[in-house]
Design a protein around this motif. Structure first.
Motif, PDB file in Angstrom:
ATOM      1  N   LEU A  45     -10.647  27.070  18.247  1.00  0.00           N
ATOM      2  CA  LEU A  45     -11.184  27.711  19.398  1.00  0.00           C
ATOM      3  C   LEU A  45     -11.606  26.742  20.297  1.00  0.00           C
ATOM      4  O   LEU A  45     -12.491  25.879  20.048  1.00  0.00           O
ATOM      5  N   GLY A  68     -11.044   9.840  30.800  1.00  0.00           N
ATOM      6  CA  GLY A  68     -11.866   9.550  29.583  1.00  0.00           C
ATOM      7  C   GLY A  68     -11.336   8.243  29.041  1.00  0.00           C
ATOM      8  O   GLY A  68     -11.238   7.356  29.463  1.00  0.00           O
ATOM      9  N   GLN A 215     -15.399  29.799  24.407  1.00  0.00           N
ATOM     10  CA  GLN A 215     -16.687  28.891  24.305  1.00  0.00           C
ATOM     11  C   GLN A 215     -17.284  29.600  22.884  1.00  0.00           C
ATOM     12  O   GLN A 215     -17.761  30.897  23.286  1.00  0.00           O
ATOM     13  N   ALA A 243     -16.384  20.885  15.765  1.00  0.00           N
ATOM     14  CA  ALA A 243     -15.884  19.440  16.190  1.00  0.00           C
ATOM     15  C   ALA A 243     -16.235  19.368  17.661  1.00  0.00           C
ATOM     16  O   ALA A 243     -15.320  18.892  18.384  1.00  0.00           O
ATOM     17  N   PRO A 245     -18.843  17.774  20.646  1.00  0.00           N
ATOM     18  CA  PRO A 245     -19.430  16.683  20.932  1.00  0.00           C
ATOM     19  C   PRO A 245     -21.056  16.930  20.415  1.00  0.00           C
ATOM     20  O   PRO A 245     -21.714  17.942  20.592  1.00  0.00           O
ATOM     21  N   ILE A 254     -24.184  26.376  21.100  1.00  0.00           N
ATOM     22  CA  ILE A 254     -23.975  26.870  19.967  1.00  0.00           C
ATOM     23  C   ILE A 254     -25.207  27.477  19.377  1.00  0.00           C
ATOM     24  O   ILE A 254     -25.991  26.460  18.785  1.00  0.00           O
ATOM     25  N   VAL A 276     -20.890   7.214  30.693  1.00  0.00           N
ATOM     26  CA  VAL A 276     -20.181   6.285  31.337  1.00  0.00           C
ATOM     27  C   VAL A 276     -19.390   6.880  32.472  1.00  0.00           C
ATOM     28  O   VAL A 276     -18.710   7.938  31.989  1.00  0.00           O
ATOM     29  N   TRP A 367     -19.547  13.223  33.358  1.00  0.00           N
ATOM     30  CA  TRP A 367     -19.420  13.341  31.907  1.00  0.00           C
ATOM     31  C   TRP A 367     -20.720  13.902  31.431  1.00  0.00           C
ATOM     32  O   TRP A 367     -20.817  14.880  30.496  1.00  0.00           O
ATOM     33  N   TYR A 372     -19.366  20.997  28.155  1.00  0.00           N
ATOM     34  CA  TYR A 372     -18.943  20.999  26.882  1.00  0.00           C
ATOM     35  C   TYR A 372     -18.699  19.603  26.559  1.00  0.00           C
ATOM     36  O   TYR A 372     -17.968  19.299  25.221  1.00  0.00           O
ATOM     37  N   GLY A 404     -16.096  14.603  14.493  1.00  0.00           N
ATOM     38  CA  GLY A 404     -16.348  14.232  16.069  1.00  0.00           C
ATOM     39  C   GLY A 404     -16.743  12.758  15.959  1.00  0.00           C
ATOM     40  O   GLY A 404     -17.232  12.574  14.854  1.00  0.00           O
ATOM     41  N   ALA A 418     -12.884   9.416  16.118  1.00  0.00           N
ATOM     42  CA  ALA A 418     -12.787  10.689  15.965  1.00  0.00           C
ATOM     43  C   ALA A 418     -11.647  11.423  15.251  1.00  0.00           C
ATOM     44  O   ALA A 418     -11.658  12.313  14.522  1.00  0.00           O
TER      45      ALA A 418
HETATM   46  C1  LIG Z   1     -15.579   7.853  30.472  1.00  0.00           C
HETATM   47  C2  LIG Z   1     -15.043   7.506  28.912  1.00  0.00           C
HETATM   48  C3  LIG Z   1     -14.252   6.539  28.471  1.00  0.00           C
HETATM   49  C4  LIG Z   1     -13.754   6.340  27.074  1.00  0.00           C
HETATM   50  N1  LIG Z   1     -13.028   5.108  26.806  1.00  0.00           N
HETATM   51  C5  LIG Z   1     -12.646   5.108  25.578  1.00  0.00           C
HETATM   52  C6  LIG Z   1     -11.552   4.064  25.390  1.00  0.00           C
HETATM   53  O1  LIG Z   1     -11.157   3.485  26.029  1.00  0.00           O
HETATM   54  N2  LIG Z   1     -11.176   3.983  23.936  1.00  0.00           N
HETATM   55  C7  LIG Z   1     -11.824   4.975  23.043  1.00  0.00           C
HETATM   56  O2  LIG Z   1     -11.205   4.768  21.886  1.00  0.00           O
HETATM   57  N3  LIG Z   1     -12.668   5.719  23.326  1.00  0.00           N
HETATM   58  C8  LIG Z   1     -13.009   6.128  24.604  1.00  0.00           C
HETATM   59  N4  LIG Z   1     -13.881   6.818  24.883  1.00  0.00           N
HETATM   60  C9  LIG Z   1     -14.523   7.905  23.823  1.00  0.00           C
HETATM   61  C10 LIG Z   1     -13.386   8.942  23.264  1.00  0.00           C
HETATM   62  O3  LIG Z   1     -12.850   9.716  24.225  1.00  0.00           O
HETATM   63  C11 LIG Z   1     -14.303   9.915  22.262  1.00  0.00           C
HETATM   64  O4  LIG Z   1     -14.819   9.182  21.242  1.00  0.00           O
HETATM   65  C12 LIG Z   1     -13.298  10.844  21.534  1.00  0.00           C
HETATM   66  O5  LIG Z   1     -12.301  11.458  22.415  1.00  0.00           O
HETATM   67  C13 LIG Z   1     -14.135  11.994  20.903  1.00  0.00           C
HETATM   68  O6  LIG Z   1     -13.325  13.150  20.419  1.00  0.00           O
HETATM   69  P1  LIG Z   1     -14.012  14.049  19.778  1.00  0.00           P
HETATM   70  O7  LIG Z   1     -12.913  15.178  19.238  1.00  0.00           O
HETATM   71  O8  LIG Z   1     -15.101  13.771  18.864  1.00  0.00           O
HETATM   72  O9  LIG Z   1     -14.988  14.820  21.018  1.00  0.00           O
HETATM   73  P2  LIG Z   1     -14.149  15.577  22.241  1.00  0.00           P
HETATM   74  O10 LIG Z   1     -13.108  15.039  22.749  1.00  0.00           O
HETATM   75  O11 LIG Z   1     -15.013  15.767  23.451  1.00  0.00           O
HETATM   76  O12 LIG Z   1     -13.808  17.192  21.831  1.00  0.00           O
HETATM   77  C14 LIG Z   1     -14.761  18.134  21.735  1.00  0.00           C
HETATM   78  C15 LIG Z   1     -14.043  19.544  22.177  1.00  0.00           C
HETATM   79  O13 LIG Z   1     -15.012  20.617  21.963  1.00  0.00           O
HETATM   80  C16 LIG Z   1     -14.841  21.564  22.914  1.00  0.00           C
HETATM   81  N5  LIG Z   1     -16.205  22.348  22.926  1.00  0.00           N
HETATM   82  C17 LIG Z   1     -17.329  21.930  23.315  1.00  0.00           C
HETATM   83  N6  LIG Z   1     -18.286  22.993  23.239  1.00  0.00           N
HETATM   84  C18 LIG Z   1     -17.377  23.952  22.751  1.00  0.00           C
HETATM   85  C19 LIG Z   1     -17.692  25.384  22.361  1.00  0.00           C
HETATM   86  N7  LIG Z   1     -19.064  25.901  22.308  1.00  0.00           N
HETATM   87  N8  LIG Z   1     -16.762  26.239  21.923  1.00  0.00           N
HETATM   88  C20 LIG Z   1     -15.556  25.742  21.945  1.00  0.00           C
HETATM   89  N9  LIG Z   1     -15.314  24.355  22.188  1.00  0.00           N
HETATM   90  C21 LIG Z   1     -16.169  23.464  22.628  1.00  0.00           C
HETATM   91  C22 LIG Z   1     -14.959  20.542  24.200  1.00  0.00           C
HETATM   92  O14 LIG Z   1     -14.404  21.295  25.472  1.00  0.00           O
HETATM   93  C23 LIG Z   1     -13.662  19.499  23.704  1.00  0.00           C
HETATM   94  O15 LIG Z   1     -12.472  19.882  24.157  1.00  0.00           O
HETATM   95  C24 LIG Z   1     -14.250   7.188  26.130  1.00  0.00           C
HETATM   96  C25 LIG Z   1     -14.886   8.319  26.373  1.00  0.00           C
HETATM   97  C26 LIG Z   1     -15.189   8.579  27.858  1.00  0.00           C
HETATM   98  C27 LIG Z   1     -16.061   9.966  28.292  1.00  0.00           C
END
Ligand SMILES: Cc1cc2nc3c(=O)[nH]c(=O)nc-3n(C[C@H](O)[C@H](O)[C@H](O)COP(=O)(O)OP(=O)(O)OC[C@H]3O[C@@H](n4cnc5c(N)ncnc54)[C@H](O)[C@@H]3O)c2cc1C
Length: 446
Positions: A45, A68, A215, A243, A245, A254, A276, A367, A372, A404, A418
């Motif tokens: 979801l 990102g 959501q 999963a 953030p 939530i 950032v 960001w 989300y 995450g 991640a």
């Molecule tokens: C500007 C920036 C630059 C970066 N540069 C790098 C880089 O160069 N190299 C690197 O390795 N990492 C980098 N990162 C970090 C990396 O992008 C993240 O660590 C990684 O993508 C996180 O993945 P995740 O699955 O933990 O979280 P996310 O990718 O945030 O996924 C979480 C998902 O949950 C969804 N969500 C949130 N709340 C709800 C809800 N209530 N219901 C349903 N869905 C929900 C969100 O919409 C999202 O799709 C960067 C991040 C940013 C922001």
């Protein structure tokens, strides 16, 4: 009297073995791993109208712009996503941090000797903080005590911001002096992905059941079947993988019923999401050095558009990406587009003169304000302890699981981190399910 018919739209109810909340890299890798191990009755979801989370490629300008993640950090030494990125068709190049020119605020270029000295001084400062680290004391506080010059010198401020705040996410005043650097890195020079990091999320998502625009608002996990509610739907599941953030957990987007265990909630409260932000300016023509990968400038404000990435080193796009780090990254989200452009152009005017053209387009991120995400990546903040990331990873009642980038101490804040949490979480769910099956009483034959 006119009688009105009240129409109530009933939420439909569907049951799955595993529901994964969030289609970022962690959620996608959990689902992929479960599916590959025969757990088919799953759904992801996702709140947004797209997958990928903080892996987000904007293609509106013709060429892919990653808003990102952009770099594959440490591609060697067993980094689990290096091969997968290749399979996903990712293209990129090894970054060379020496292909840089840094300007002062008078437009003078720092010499190679000055830059080498700044690098050594930066390393010295890191060691100084590590030697003098104290609990509940920030990195900035230690510097203020032991080396106050560092906080005044423009080139040092640049390194503290463009090196440290960029890689860790948080402002130096919020970084724990004890834990700021206690994570791990894979070896090898970083690779910059040029054809869009989203090829990785699409690769992971292949064949997975994903529901967008869902959501999740509440999770009730007291009874055997976990109840999940979104704005439009109701679901039940045997297991739920959260999963989303850290920023989303911190903002209580939530509602958990019952509340999460106190220790876990305390870790959520202590750890922080850093910010950032990226600003990309597009121009009709190039007025900067095509061969440089990066440019820098050393303004008095820490974290303010001091680092530039040159798109012309790897594409035909006449664009420069600049960044906002630390507290300034949060502040600039409230600036108008006009102000952002004016501020970035003021720096480019110092570097390349007053006659350079105005940008024809801008793309910017926010960001922190993103409901989300709530920031860019997690970091060890002043009140945190090194166990907090582990506490975030802990499952609850063998029913709620957590994935995450904020749930992996050693590789927090990264795409590979991640991804690794997704694999770990899938294994956890899988082994709980196996154990449950083993403990089930044999069905009676009458
Ligand atoms: C500007 C920036 C630059 C970066 N540069 C790098 C880089 O160069 N190299 C690197 O390795 N990492 C980098 N990162 C970090 C990396 O992008 C993240 O660590 C990684 O993508 C996180 O993945 P995740 O699955 O933990 O979280 P996310 O990718 O945030 O996924 C979480 C998902 O949950 C969804 N969500 C949130 N709340 C709800 C809800 N209530 N219901 C349903 N869905 C929900 C969100 O919409 C999202 O799709 C960067 C991040 C940013 C922001």
């Amino acid at each position: 009297m006119v009688k009105h018919k009240v129409v109530t739209t009933k939420k439909s109810k569907k049951h799955y073995k595993v529901i994964i909340i969030g289609a970022g890299i962690a959620g996608l890798s959990t689902a992929k791993c479960l599916k590959e191990n025969g757990v088919e009755d799953i759904v992801i979801l996702e709140a947004k109208n797209r997958i990928g989370g903080r892996v987000w490629t904007d293609r509106s300008a013709g060429s892919p712009i990653d808003l990102g993640a952009n770099w594959l950090h440490g591609p060697k030494g067993g980094n689990p996503i290096t091969k997968l990125l290749k399979k996903a068709g990712s293209k990129g190049f090894k970054t060379n941090n020496d292909l840089i020119k840094i300007y002062d605020m008078e437009g003078n270029v720092y010499s190679d000797a000055q830059l080498d000295e700044a690098d050594y001084y930066f390393e010295f400062l890191i060691e100084l903080v590590e030697k003098n680290a104290r609990s509940k004391t920030s990195l900035r506080d230690i510097l203020a005590e032991k080396e106050p010059f560092a906080l005044q010198d423009p080139l040092t401020k640049y390194t503290l911001s463009a090196f440290l705040e960029f890689s860790l996410g948080g402002d130096i005043k919020d970084l724990s002096s004890e834990h700021f650097y206690d994570d791990e890195e894979f070896p090898g020079k970083d690779r910059f992905i040029t054809n869009g990091f989203d090829s990785f999320s699409h690769y992971l998502a292949e064949g997975l059941p994903i529901k967008l625009n869902q959501q999740v608002e509440s999770i009730r996990y007291k009874k055997d079947q976990i109840k999940i509610e979104t704005e439009t739907e109701k679901y039940t599941a045997d297991y739920v993988v959260v999963a989303v953030p850290l920023g989303v957990l911190k903002e209580n987007v939530i509602r958990f019923k019952p509340k999460l265990p106190k220790k876990k909630q305390a870790a959520i409260d202590r750890l922080e999401m850093g910010t950032v932000n990226k600003v990309v300016l597009f121009f009709e023509s190039v007025f900067w050095e095509k061969e440089l990968q990066y440019m820098g400038i050393t303004p008095p404000e820490k974290g303010k558009y001091n680092y530039f990435l040159n798109f012309r080193t790897f594409s035909e796009t006449n664009a420069l990406m600049t960044f906002a780090f630390g507290d300034f990254a949060i502040e600039m989200e409230n600036h108008s587009d006009k102000q952002v452009i004016a501020d970035v152009m003021a720096h480019l005017n110092i570097m390349y003169g007053k006659d350079i053209p105005q940008p024809i387009r801008m793309i910017r991120t926010a960001w922190k304000k993103d409901r989300y995400t709530g920031g860019s990546y997690s970091f060890a903040s002043v009140p945190s302890t090194s166990k907090d990331f582990d506490l975030l990873a802990k499952s609850v009642d063998d029913k709620l699981f957590f994935a995450g980038e904020h749930t992996i101490h050693d590789y927090r804040g990264t795409v590979h981190g991640a991804y690794m949490t997704g694999v770990r979480t899938a294994k956890e769910v899988f082994s709980v399910e196996q154990l449950k099956k083993m403990n089930e009483p044999p069905s009676m034959i009458v």
